[in-house]
Design an enzyme around this catalytic site. Structure first.
Site, PDB file in Angstrom:
ATOM      1  N   LEU A  10      32.457 145.776  -5.069  1.00  0.00           N
ATOM      2  CA  LEU A  10      32.716 145.575  -3.767  1.00  0.00           C
ATOM      3  C   LEU A  10      32.516 144.360  -3.114  1.00  0.00           C
ATOM      4  CD1 LEU A  10      32.327 149.224  -2.251  1.00  0.00           C
ATOM      5  CD2 LEU A  10      34.177 148.214  -3.544  1.00  0.00           C
ATOM      6  N   GLY A  11      31.843 143.284  -3.863  1.00  0.00           N
ATOM      7  CA  GLY A  11      31.256 142.047  -3.172  1.00  0.00           C
ATOM      8  C   GLY A  11      32.429 141.217  -3.377  1.00  0.00           C
ATOM      9  N   GLN A  12      32.064 139.697  -2.981  1.00  0.00           N
ATOM     10  CA  GLN A  12      33.138 138.692  -2.770  1.00  0.00           C
ATOM     11  C   GLN A  12      33.829 138.523  -3.990  1.00  0.00           C
ATOM     12  OE1 GLN A  12      31.951 134.853  -2.630  1.00  0.00           O
ATOM     13  NE2 GLN A  12      33.707 134.034  -1.159  1.00  0.00           N
ATOM     14  N   ASP A  34      29.458 149.858  -7.616  1.00  0.00           N
ATOM     15  CA  ASP A  34      28.781 149.251  -6.558  1.00  0.00           C
ATOM     16  C   ASP A  34      27.718 150.157  -6.101  1.00  0.00           C
ATOM     17  OD1 ASP A  34      29.682 146.410  -4.798  1.00  0.00           O
ATOM     18  OD2 ASP A  34      28.160 147.894  -4.022  1.00  0.00           O
ATOM     19  N   ILE A  35      26.600 149.683  -5.306  1.00  0.00           N
ATOM     20  CA  ILE A  35      25.732 150.416  -4.810  1.00  0.00           C
ATOM     21  C   ILE A  35      26.138 151.427  -3.507  1.00  0.00           C
ATOM     22  CG2 ILE A  35      24.683 148.548  -3.194  1.00  0.00           C
ATOM     23  CD1 ILE A  35      21.870 149.630  -4.292  1.00  0.00           C
ATOM     24  N   ARG A  36      27.195 150.916  -3.068  1.00  0.00           N
ATOM     25  CA  ARG A  36      27.607 151.664  -1.933  1.00  0.00           C
ATOM     26  C   ARG A  36      29.313 152.089  -2.290  1.00  0.00           C
ATOM     27  NH1 ARG A  36      30.017 147.264   1.274  1.00  0.00           N
ATOM     28  NH2 ARG A  36      29.595 145.614  -0.517  1.00  0.00           N
ATOM     29  N   TYR A 142      16.723 132.111  -6.138  1.00  0.00           N
ATOM     30  CA  TYR A 142      17.938 132.041  -6.626  1.00  0.00           C
ATOM     31  C   TYR A 142      18.271 131.142  -8.057  1.00  0.00           C
ATOM     32  CZ  TYR A 142      23.205 132.417  -6.419  1.00  0.00           C
ATOM     33  OH  TYR A 142      24.679 132.557  -6.798  1.00  0.00           O
TER      34      TYR A 142
HETATM   35  C1  AKB Z   1      25.543 130.442  -2.744  1.00  0.00           C
HETATM   36  O1  AKB Z   1      25.693 129.580  -1.656  1.00  0.00           O
HETATM   37  O2  AKB Z   1      24.457 131.061  -2.819  1.00  0.00           O
HETATM   38  C2  AKB Z   1      26.688 130.857  -3.678  1.00  0.00           C
HETATM   39  C3  AKB Z   1      26.523 129.807  -4.838  1.00  0.00           C
HETATM   40  C4  AKB Z   1      26.886 128.473  -4.807  1.00  0.00           C
HETATM   41  O3  AKB Z   1      25.818 130.342  -5.919  1.00  0.00           O
HETATM   42  N1  AKB Z   1      27.917 130.596  -3.251  1.00  0.00           N
END
Ligand code: AKB
Length: 320
Positions: A10-12, A34-36, A142
């Protein structure tokens, strides 16, 4: 015919990829998770759907086994800005979910895809035309997750023979499901605000270049990579892919071609600006082109035209 499990459906990316996969492989061949669960969501209504928290290894395995899947597309993850705000949660979710999805793929002999990102690069990476193979010392949680993820996927390929494949996505722009918690999200918000208010305040500063891609190109890239004969792949986890590199002034200028009264100002968010500053200005996608024929159809103006048209339709429909 493939039988595909999608996490984060359900994400982007997931919401559009699931619809596209269902049109290519058949609705019953794509198990969305999805989690929801949103009962009125088209993804829930158009084929099999299961609630799944990707940190629950047993449930992921049970769903994959029950539906006899042969492909896992693992999308569930926190994006860069959210991960920076909650680094421990990001580690547990991004790495825990990934290792669970890889284990399911190993145990059930599935082909495997997960996205990496331009976030897998850092301040010591060459900033322009960033090569496929280069320094990867990101300074965000990330980015740490993405580099560790790329290495883990390589490990599962070499050690266990799992057919792992991945793409280093740039910012993805779409009118269907908004992204959440990313650094590149401004390049989506700007279109919504252009249609709704005729003006936008950018949290990313003037002159900050980042790679971007329109969602239809990203979906084609995933399917094409997964359909490629694996013997042709030199790289696997993950390929640089991009369609364009721009800074906020350029996307504003593109919007002005269609909405001449559009205006933009700035209120820079230091957290997301610092993340953007640590990423490349533009990456080199030649390995993806050579090894499996990657192409992108949309440049900035073509994307702008389509985004504005589709968003107008969507926002009018929503209002009526
Ligand atoms: C983010 O901005 O975190 C993402 C990506 C570039 O991985 N859209």
């Amino acid at each position: 015919m493939k039988k595909i499990l999608v996490t984060g459906a359900l994400g982007q990316i997931g919401s559009e990829l699931t619809t596209k996969l269902r049109s290519v492989y058949g609705a019953d061949h794509v198990i969305a998770t999805d989690i929801r669960k949103k009962e009125d969501d088209i993804i829930v209504q158009s084929g099999p759907f299961e609630v799944l928290d990707v940190t629950d290894a047993q449930r992921m395995f049970d769903i994959a086994k029950a539906y006899q899947v042969d492909t896992v597309i693992h999308l569930a993850a926190l994006l860069s800005a959210t991960a920076e705000a909650q680094p421990l949660l990001a580690w547990n979710l991004n790495m825990g979910g990934l290792v669970n999805a890889l284990e399911v793929s190993r145990e059930l002999n599935c082909q495997f895809f997960t996205p990496s990102s331009i976030g897998a690069f850092g301040p010591s990476t060459p900033k322009d035309n960033t090569p496929q193979d280069t320094i990867q010392r990101p300074t965000t949680m990330y980015g740490v997750n993405k580099v560790a993820g790329e290495l883990l996927c390589d490990y599962y390929f070499h050690k266990f023979g799992v057919d792992t494949r991945g793409l280093r996505f740039p910012g993805l722009i779409s009118y269907v499901t908004p992204p959440g918690g990313g650094t590149t999200d401004y390049a989506v918000e700007i279109y919504y605000k252009a249609v709704q208010d005729g003006k936008y305040t950018s949290y990313i500063g003037k002159g900050t270049y980042m790679d971007m891609m329109y969602m239809p190109d990203a979906l084609n890239a995933i399917i094409n990579l997964m359909e490629t004969d694996g013997s042709k792949l030199i790289h696997r986890n993950s390929f640089n892919v991009t369609a364009m590199s721009f800074e906020p002034e350029q996307v504003a200028a593109s919007i002005k071609k269609y909405i001449p009264t559009f205006t933009m100002d700035y209120n820079v968010d230091p957290v997301r600006q610092a993340i953007a500053d640590s990423w490349p200005n533009s990456i080199d996608a030649s390995a993806a082109k050579q090894e499996w024929g990657f192409t992108a159809d949309y440049d900035l103006d073509k994307m702008t035209r389509d985004m504005l048209e589709k968003l107008r339709q969507k926002l009018v429909e929503k209002a009526s």
